[in-house]
Design a protein around this motif. Structure first.
Motif, short mmCIF file in Angstrom:
data_model
loop_
_atom_site.label_atom_id
_atom_site.label_comp_id
_atom_site.label_asym_id
_atom_site.label_seq_id
_atom_site.Cartn_x
_atom_site.Cartn_y
_atom_site.Cartn_z
N LEU A 100 0.83 -1.21 0.00
CA LEU A 100 0.00 0.00 0.00
C LEU A 100 0.86 1.26 0.00
O LEU A 100 0.59 2.21 -0.73
N LEU A 101 1.89 1.28 0.83
CA LEU A 101 2.77 2.45 0.86
C LEU A 101 3.49 2.64 -0.47
O LEU A 101 3.82 3.76 -0.85
N ARG A 102 3.74 1.54 -1.17
CA ARG A 102 4.42 1.63 -2.46
C ARG A 102 3.48 2.10 -3.57
O ARG A 102 3.90 2.81 -4.50
N THR A 103 2.20 1.75 -3.51
CA THR A 103 1.30 1.97 -4.65
C THR A 103 0.30 3.10 -4.45
O THR A 103 -0.26 3.60 -5.43
N VAL A 104 0.01 3.49 -3.20
CA VAL A 104 -0.96 4.57 -2.99
C VAL A 104 -0.39 5.87 -3.56
O VAL A 104 0.76 6.21 -3.34
N ALA A 161 -7.70 12.86 -6.45
CA ALA A 161 -8.91 12.08 -6.70
C ALA A 161 -9.46 11.53 -5.39
O ALA A 161 -8.72 11.25 -4.44
N ALA A 162 -10.78 11.35 -5.35
CA ALA A 162 -11.44 10.88 -4.12
C ALA A 162 -10.93 9.51 -3.71
O ALA A 162 -10.72 9.24 -2.52
N ALA A 163 -10.72 8.62 -4.69
CA ALA A 163 -10.25 7.26 -4.38
C ALA A 163 -8.86 7.30 -3.75
O ALA A 163 -8.57 6.58 -2.78
N ALA A 164 -7.98 8.17 -4.28
CA ALA A 164 -6.62 8.28 -3.73
C ALA A 164 -6.65 8.84 -2.31
O ALA A 164 -5.90 8.38 -1.43
N ARG A 165 -7.50 9.83 -2.07
CA ARG A 165 -7.59 10.40 -0.72
C ARG A 165 -8.11 9.36 0.27
O ARG A 165 -7.63 9.28 1.41
N LYS A 166 -9.06 8.55 -0.17
CA LYS A 166 -9.59 7.50 0.70
C LYS A 166 -8.52 6.48 1.04
O LYS A 166 -8.41 6.04 2.19
N GLU A 167 -7.71 6.09 0.05
CA GLU A 167 -6.63 5.14 0.30
C GLU A 167 -5.60 5.73 1.26
O GLU A 167 -5.11 5.03 2.16
N ARG A 168 -5.27 7.01 1.09
CA ARG A 168 -4.29 7.64 1.98
C ARG A 168 -4.82 7.68 3.41
O ARG A 168 -4.05 7.46 4.35
N ARG A 169 -6.09 7.96 3.57
CA ARG A 169 -6.67 7.97 4.92
C ARG A 169 -6.60 6.58 5.56
O ARG A 169 -6.33 6.44 6.76
#
Length: 419
Positions: free
Chosen positions: A166-170, A176-184
């Motif tokens: 996750l840390l490598r691919t986020v 984008a909303a999906a990226a912000r959700k993944e970061r959270r």
């Protein structure tokens, strides 16, 4: 030097070497940028050094394990201190096995801290050798606990693999909303880890300062005949009592920051052994986690995930995905044997039934079903990459709740493990 001293000294040596090994693995990755013309050779060299140190630390912890076994006369997995130290040893063992398969130094940067945190967490509990209570006087103690912990250790390595993926691919640049959700989601996972570190640090600090608070609480106890009687129970606190036991009298309390009495009393509906102290521990852990996370954010000047992510940019995401999956695939059948099959056989011998809906049994089943769903979705539905990584992270958080939350917060037949 007697067995007790040799045992505790060996564990301390192992803990120190594990920390040094972790730092060497960090240097193996972070040092690639300033290593000159051959960064890959630098990473391999330092990776081998980190692995060698991890092996030496593991050997020292084996000395601790067998000397404590000889001292106590039974396998040292009978309480939270012993179980957590054994679990940490198996996490390191699982890491060594997976490392030998993939030879990826970055795995040490994420798997070693899991073992280190578990050793530190174990030290929170009383370390004295205790005689076995009747429920644990069985050869199934060796079989059930060791295999269950080994399976959970491989789940821990799978968690490390998933978190690395996750840390490598986020995407930390996208709005984008999906990226912000993944970061959270990644940041919440890191916050849980930071909270555990803060809790262990707080207990260490207050123990070192000699802090103590004690309360006397009236408790209903049921004897063997079924009759109930009121007894006075002493409840000891290591952390300052933000929440005191409900209806308890203060016996002793060291002042802290001008606080000479508890701020609040635990709600009356909170029942079970030491419910007030458990609530106090949860509140302190969350407060400590918020403070420590805030300090780390100030130092990094960015989300923690964004600060760690650049270290993994040279890694192949497919390799990280494979590491997480393989570790869980190895651990699942071992966990099935230890936490379910062997546990049910022992339950039949000890309590006369295979299954009783005890909280620990329920959460062990939830853990088993979750990882069964993980393997099914990955193998049959093609859930690779991020979806697989998220499942491996969530799965290990369930494992930790089963180990920590159920033993220390929810009362049940397995509550003796929290002593």
């Amino acid at each position: 030097m007697n067995l007790g001293s040799l045992s505790s000294t060996s564990l301390l040596i192992a803990f120190i070497i594990y920390n040094v090994s972790f730092l060497v693995f960090v240097l193996a990755l972070a040092g690639k940028r300033w290593s000159g013309r051959d960064p890959e050779a630098h990473q391999r060299r330092w990776g081998k050094a980190g692995f060698a140190l991890a092996v030496i630390g593991f050997a020292a912890q084996l000395v601790y394990f067998f000397t404590r076994w000889a001292e106590g006369g039974h396998i040292p997995t009978s309480n939270m201190y012993e179980f957590m130290t054994f679990l940490s040893m198996m996490v390191i063992c699982a890491f060594l096995i997976v490392y030998l398969i993939y030879r990826t130094p970055v795995l040490g940067m994420f798997a070693m801290p899991v073992g280190i945190i578990i050793v530190a967490y174990a030290s929170v509990f009383p370390s004295e050798v205790q005689p076995l209570i009747p429920a644990l006087q069985s050869y199934w103690l060796k079989i059930h606990v060791t295999t269950a912990a080994t399976g959970e250790a491989f789940f821990a390595v799978g968690f490390a693999g998933g978190l690395m993926y996750l840390l490598r691919t986020v995407d930390y640049q996208s709005d984008a909303a999906a990226a912000r959700k993944e970061r959270r989601g990644v940041e919440c996972t890191l916050f849980v880890i930071v909270t555990l570190i803060a809790f262990v640090s707080a207990v260490f600090g207050f123990n070192a300062a000699g802090y103590k608070a004690q309360f006397a609480q009236q408790t209903l106890v049921t004897d063997k005949s079924g009759a109930q009687q009121q007894v006075t129970q002493k409840v000891d606190y290591v952390l300052p009592p933000i929440f005191a036991p409900n209806g308890a009298e203060t016996v002793q309390m060291t002042p802290f920051l001008g606080m000479s009495k508890p701020l609040f009393e635990a709600p009356s509906w909170m029942e079970g052994a030491n419910a007030g102290r458990k609530l106090n521990t949860v509140v302190w852990s969350l407060l400590g986690g918020v403070v420590l996370y805030g300090v780390l954010r100030l130092i990094a000047r960015k989300p923690l995930g964004a600060a760690i992510s650049p270290l993994l940019q040279g890694m192949d995401p497919d390799d990280l995905d494979e590491i997480g999956y393989r570790a869980i695939a190895i651990g699942y059948p071992i966990f099935t044997l230890g936490a379910l099959i062997f546990a049910m056989i022992w339950a039949q011998e000890a309590w006369g039934r295979f299954w009783g809906w005890d909280p620990k049994e329920v959460w062990a089943l939830i853990t088993w079903l979750f990882y069964a769903a993980f393997l099914h979705l990955r193998l049959s539905r093609g859930w690779l990459g991020k979806r697989s990584a998220w499942l491996s992270v969530i799965g290990f958080l369930i494992v930790m709740f089963t180990l920590v939350g159920v033993n220390l917060v929810i009362a049940g037949l397995h509550s003796y493990a929290g002593v």
